[in-house]
Scaffold this motif. Structure first.
Motif, PDB file in Angstrom:
ATOM      1  N   SER A 365       0.857  -1.183   0.000  1.00 40.77           N
ATOM      2  CA  SER A 365       0.000   0.000   0.000  1.00 40.77           C
ATOM      3  C   SER A 365       0.890   1.229   0.000  1.00 40.77           C
ATOM      4  O   SER A 365       1.847   1.316   0.775  1.00 40.77           O
ATOM      5  CB  SER A 365      -0.912   0.013   1.230  1.00 40.77           C
ATOM      6  OG  SER A 365      -1.736   1.171   1.237  1.00 40.77           O
ATOM      7  N   THR A 366       0.594   2.170  -0.921  1.00 43.21           N
ATOM      8  CA  THR A 366       1.372   3.400  -1.003  1.00 43.21           C
ATOM      9  C   THR A 366       0.428   4.605  -1.002  1.00 43.21           C
ATOM     10  O   THR A 366      -0.717   4.483  -1.454  1.00 43.21           O
ATOM     11  CB  THR A 366       2.224   3.425  -2.286  1.00 43.21           C
ATOM     12  OG1 THR A 366       1.372   3.253  -3.418  1.00 43.21           O
ATOM     13  CG2 THR A 366       3.268   2.334  -2.273  1.00 43.21           C
ATOM     14  N   PRO A 367       0.891   5.772  -0.494  1.00 44.82           N
ATOM     15  CA  PRO A 367       2.198   6.038   0.106  1.00 44.82           C
ATOM     16  C   PRO A 367       2.358   5.275   1.414  1.00 44.82           C
ATOM     17  O   PRO A 367       1.378   4.798   1.992  1.00 44.82           O
ATOM     18  CB  PRO A 367       2.194   7.547   0.321  1.00 44.82           C
ATOM     19  CG  PRO A 367       0.747   7.882   0.493  1.00 44.82           C
ATOM     20  CD  PRO A 367       0.002   6.954  -0.420  1.00 44.82           C
ATOM     21  N   SER A 368       3.596   5.211   1.864  1.00 37.13           N
ATOM     22  CA  SER A 368       3.872   4.418   3.042  1.00 37.13           C
ATOM     23  C   SER A 368       4.681   5.224   4.050  1.00 37.13           C
ATOM     24  O   SER A 368       4.865   6.439   3.894  1.00 37.13           O
ATOM     25  CB  SER A 368       4.620   3.144   2.625  1.00 37.13           C
ATOM     26  OG  SER A 368       4.743   2.252   3.699  1.00 37.13           O
ATOM     27  N   PHE A 369       5.144   4.555   5.068  1.00 37.88           N
ATOM     28  CA  PHE A 369       5.918   5.174   6.142  1.00 37.88           C
ATOM     29  C   PHE A 369       6.933   4.156   6.631  1.00 37.88           C
ATOM     30  O   PHE A 369       6.837   2.963   6.315  1.00 37.88           O
ATOM     31  CB  PHE A 369       4.995   5.606   7.286  1.00 37.88           C
ATOM     32  CG  PHE A 369       4.159   4.478   7.834  1.00 37.88           C
ATOM     33  CD1 PHE A 369       4.616   3.691   8.885  1.00 37.88           C
ATOM     34  CD2 PHE A 369       2.913   4.171   7.284  1.00 37.88           C
ATOM     35  CE1 PHE A 369       3.865   2.641   9.382  1.00 37.88           C
ATOM     36  CE2 PHE A 369       2.151   3.114   7.767  1.00 37.88           C
ATOM     37  CZ  PHE A 369       2.626   2.350   8.817  1.00 37.88           C
ATOM     38  N   ASP A 370       7.886   4.607   7.385  1.00 37.96           N
ATOM     39  CA  ASP A 370       8.895   3.704   7.934  1.00 37.96           C
ATOM     40  C   ASP A 370       8.448   3.250   9.330  1.00 37.96           C
ATOM     41  O   ASP A 370       8.410   4.060  10.265  1.00 37.96           O
ATOM     42  CB  ASP A 370      10.249   4.409   8.018  1.00 37.96           C
ATOM     43  CG  ASP A 370      11.381   3.464   8.420  1.00 37.96           C
ATOM     44  OD1 ASP A 370      11.085   2.331   8.847  1.00 37.96           O
ATOM     45  OD2 ASP A 370      12.559   3.866   8.299  1.00 37.96           O
ATOM     46  N   PRO A 371       8.093   1.980   9.500  1.00 42.99           N
ATOM     47  CA  PRO A 371       7.644   1.524  10.824  1.00 42.99           C
ATOM     48  C   PRO A 371       8.723   1.632  11.894  1.00 42.99           C
ATOM     49  O   PRO A 371       8.404   1.671  13.086  1.00 42.99           O
ATOM     50  CB  PRO A 371       7.242   0.064  10.577  1.00 42.99           C
ATOM     51  CG  PRO A 371       7.964  -0.339   9.340  1.00 42.99           C
ATOM     52  CD  PRO A 371       8.099   0.894   8.511  1.00 42.99           C
ATOM     53  N   ASN A 372       9.988   1.700  11.483  1.00 42.35           N
ATOM     54  CA  ASN A 372      11.055   1.876  12.471  1.00 42.35           C
ATOM     55  C   ASN A 372      10.896   3.186  13.234  1.00 42.35           C
ATOM     56  O   ASN A 372      11.300   3.290  14.394  1.00 42.35           O
ATOM     57  CB  ASN A 372      12.421   1.853  11.774  1.00 42.35           C
ATOM     58  CG  ASN A 372      12.746   0.492  11.180  1.00 42.35           C
ATOM     59  OD1 ASN A 372      12.924  -0.478  11.905  1.00 42.35           O
ATOM     60  ND2 ASN A 372      12.789   0.408   9.857  1.00 42.35           N
TER      61      ASN A 372
END
Length: 669
Positions: A365-372
């Motif tokens: 799924s985009t846009p996305s994010f960095d789960p870190n």
């Protein structure tokens, strides 16, 4: 004389009985009041109820600290204390001993024991004769309670090839040593703040805490251990970097909506589940949440008593550490990353599976994010930018439902062929670019992009994606038949899939209200909404003889397809549609010809779904779809969708993306 003696005896017995009852009630009331304060952890109120002799042995401050230190160290969740009615209250030498049952709830487990509350008479009141044994029977004055915690390791999420999607790994804890850092001045502070995406005020606040000393390491921010910023941060600026263990997501943005992330437990979590400890993490989203009960670690505890020389005296409770279990999923990290890289500039989704086994290979799924960032800390500015992004970064598109447009036409084809309302070889003799059934439709027309001539049969209708052909086909099927047949495809029901998906729908109430809506539904408009994973499962039926295979995520060593919807239509119908979808790609006039790869027999279908308020609305947008499967080696089926594709070519914008995935996978194999 005898009568007087008997009367005296009776009076004495009466006084003893009455006196005894009166004394019992007072003792029990004092005990109950003390227990109530104890259960509520109101240690100051408890102290107010202890005797003067006890207060001479311990101050209020030390009393409160003793309870708080012991109970907080044990991470006591709740305590239950009840007078033991199976035993008698004992009275001796003006003192009372009230038997109680104590039940403590801690992350280490339940601690149950018997104890006594000792009371003594003071100024006609019963007061608590307190000593350390009131906490634990084996605890003496100079003894201490020690708690050793062995942290468990959360299970790793592996992809099908053994690559980690989520694991307990190392990160870099960036900190400041004030005595060295302050020599570099405010400019360096601002520079570091900008580099770490935090505010200068955040740094100032941490450095101004009362406990801070000039030679201390003050943690500022956790970043990945391979972060390029570390090269600059370690250049003698008073910055120190230490290794810490954190939950790590190696694919970062490429799999955020798939893996999700963990978070620290909250006070509410601690109340709702007594097995949690304050340092535990819990799956907040995605696979981390779905499989949290499997992945979750249970810390080991050893709670024991030592004497004044730190010699171990006795064990209160011991619990062995339990590491979380690893899981292996069907996801292929390479395909996941390939699809993400193709889609990352847009708002969209891409899903893929092995249609012969049901193994899901990617969920993007985009846009996305960095789960870190959720684990290591996110700046307020970054959170604000993600939250305010009009493309809805946190919306999971492979979980939702969207208008399918022309990618829906093979479904209409299968229904009409099954019911015998369509002869695939027969031409409908359609001409022109617009059509309506009759004058009852008023100014409403079905339109198509190209008048390709004759014959207007099923093959050409799919190759050229003819809206008019499929509108007429749907009308021939009829409203009731269309509704019933779409339900056979699972539309309108929850799909059995580990990752919760929104239900695909015919309409809001899964009914078709009018002839116009029926005609529009035939080419994937009207009120039809499909979930991408569900759509992918429907497309797998074209290579599975009309059976819809159930997609799944947990890896199996010997994968075998499980049928979700059996014999939705016949193998002959599946073969007919699949053969025509091959031409959608191979025919130079086909809408999917942009995906043609020499030597690879791809079958595919495009879809450009219009999102607008009315037929005359020129301000609406479009979704671009493309689905494709390798017919000769059907081990990969890909479905991709991009939002806001109107000015990018609609479905033609998406076709090359899917083609690139097949090419790269083919090269890697």
């Amino acid at each position: 004389m005898r009568r007087k003696f008997l009367l005296a005896i009776c009076m004495l017995l009466f006084l003893i009985v009455v006196g005894g009852c009166s004394r019992n009630e007072a003792v029990e009331k004092s005990s109950s009041d003390y227990i109530k304060a104890w259960v509520q952890k109101d240690y100051k109120l408890m102290y107010s109820q202890v005797s003067s002799d006890s207060k001479s042995e311990i101050s209020e401050k030390n009393f409160v600290n003793r309870y708080e230190n012991i109970y907080s160290g044990m991470e006591l969740k709740k305590i239950s204390i009840k007078i033991d009615t199976d035993k008698d209250i004992e009275y001796k030498d003006g003192k009372a001993q009230v038997p109680v049952k104590v039940d403590m709830y801690t992350p280490a487990g339940e601690i149950k024991f018997s104890n006594t509350i000792n009371l003594e008479k003071e100024n006609k009141e019963w007061k608590i004769a307190w000593d350390s044994k009131a906490i634990f029977p084996q605890l003496d004055k100079n003894d201490k309670v020690r708690v050793e915690v062995k942290r468990g390791k959360r299970g790793t999420i592996y992809d099908r090839n053994g690559n980690a999607l989520a694991e307990d790994g190392n990160a870099a804890q960036v900190g400041i040593i004030p005595g060295e850092f302050n020599k570099n001045g405010e400019n360096t502070k601002a520079q570091i703040a900008a580099l770490l995406n935090i505010s200068k005020e955040d740094i100032d606040k941490k450095l101004s805490e009362s406990y801070v000393k000039q030679d201390m390491f003050i943690p500022i921010k956790i970043i990945p251990e391979d972060d390029d910023r570390l090269n600059f941060l370690e250049q003698g600026l008073g910055i120190s970097v230490r290794d810490v263990e954190e939950r790590v997501y190696p694919l970062k943005d490429a799999a955020a909506h798939l893996t999700g992330y963990v978070r620290k437990v909250t006070a509410e979590d601690l109340k709702s589940d007594e097995s949690y400890s304050a340092d535990d993490v819990i799956g907040q989203y995605g696979l981390e949440k779905i499989y949290d009960s499997i992945l979750r670690a249970r810390d080991g505890y050893d709670i024991y008593i030592v004497d004044g020389n730190e010699k171990r005296k006795s064990t209160i409770i011991k619990k062995n550490v339990e590491n979380g279990s690893n899981i292996r999923v069907t996801i292929d990290s390479k395909i996941q990353t390939l699809l993400y890289d193709e889609l990352k500039q847009d708002a969209g989704t891409g899903v893929s599976m092995n249609p012969k086994t049901g193994e899901v290979l990617s969920l993007v799924s985009t846009p996305s994010f960095d789960p870190n960032d959720f684990v290591m800390g996110m700046s307020n500015d970054k959170w604000k930018s993600l939250n305010e992004d009009k493309r809805r970064v946190f919306y999971n598109r492979f979980q939702g439902i969207q208008v399918p447009g022309s990618i829906f036409k093979p479904i209409t084809s299968a229904i009409s062929l099954k019911l015998g309302t369509l002869n695939p070889e027969e031409s409908k003799n359609i001409s022109g670019l617009k059509w309506r059934k009759d004058s009852s439709w008023g100014g409403y027309y079905i339109t198509r992009v190209e008048d390709y001539g004759q014959p207007s049969n099923l093959l050409n209708a799919l190759v050229y994606s003819d809206n008019i052909y499929f509108a007429q086909t749907a009308l021939d099927v009829g409203k009731d038949n269309m509704e019933n047949q779409l339900k056979d495809f699972g539309i309108g029901e929850s799909m059995p899939f580990e990752y919760g998906l929104s239900k695909s729908q015919i309409s809001v109430n899964n009914k078709i209200a009018s002839q116009i809506q029926l005609a529009d539904s035939g080419y994937g408009q009207g009120q039809i909404l499909l979930n991408p994973v569900h759509l992918m499962a429907i497309y797998d039926s074209f290579v599975n003889a009309g059976n819809i295979v159930k997609p799944y995520l947990l890896y199996k060593d010997h994968p075998k397809a499980e049928i979700w919807k059996k014999d939705v239509y016949s193998k002959e119908i599946a073969d007919t549609i699949l053969k025509d979808l091959v031409q959608v790609v191979q025919n130079p006039h086909g809408t999917g010809h942009g995906a043609y790869i020499p030597g690879m027999n791809l079958a595919g279908k495009t879809g450009t779904a219009e999102i607008k308020a009315s037929q005359q609305d020129g301000t609406g947008t479009e979704l671009g779809w493309f689905a494709a499967v390798n017919v000769d080696n059907p081990n990969l089926l890909v479905v991709a969708m991009v939002e806001n594709a109107k000015d990018k070519g609609g479905s033609h914008y998406v076709v090359p993306m899917v083609k690139n995935v097949f090419q790269q996978v083919n090269l890697n194999n």
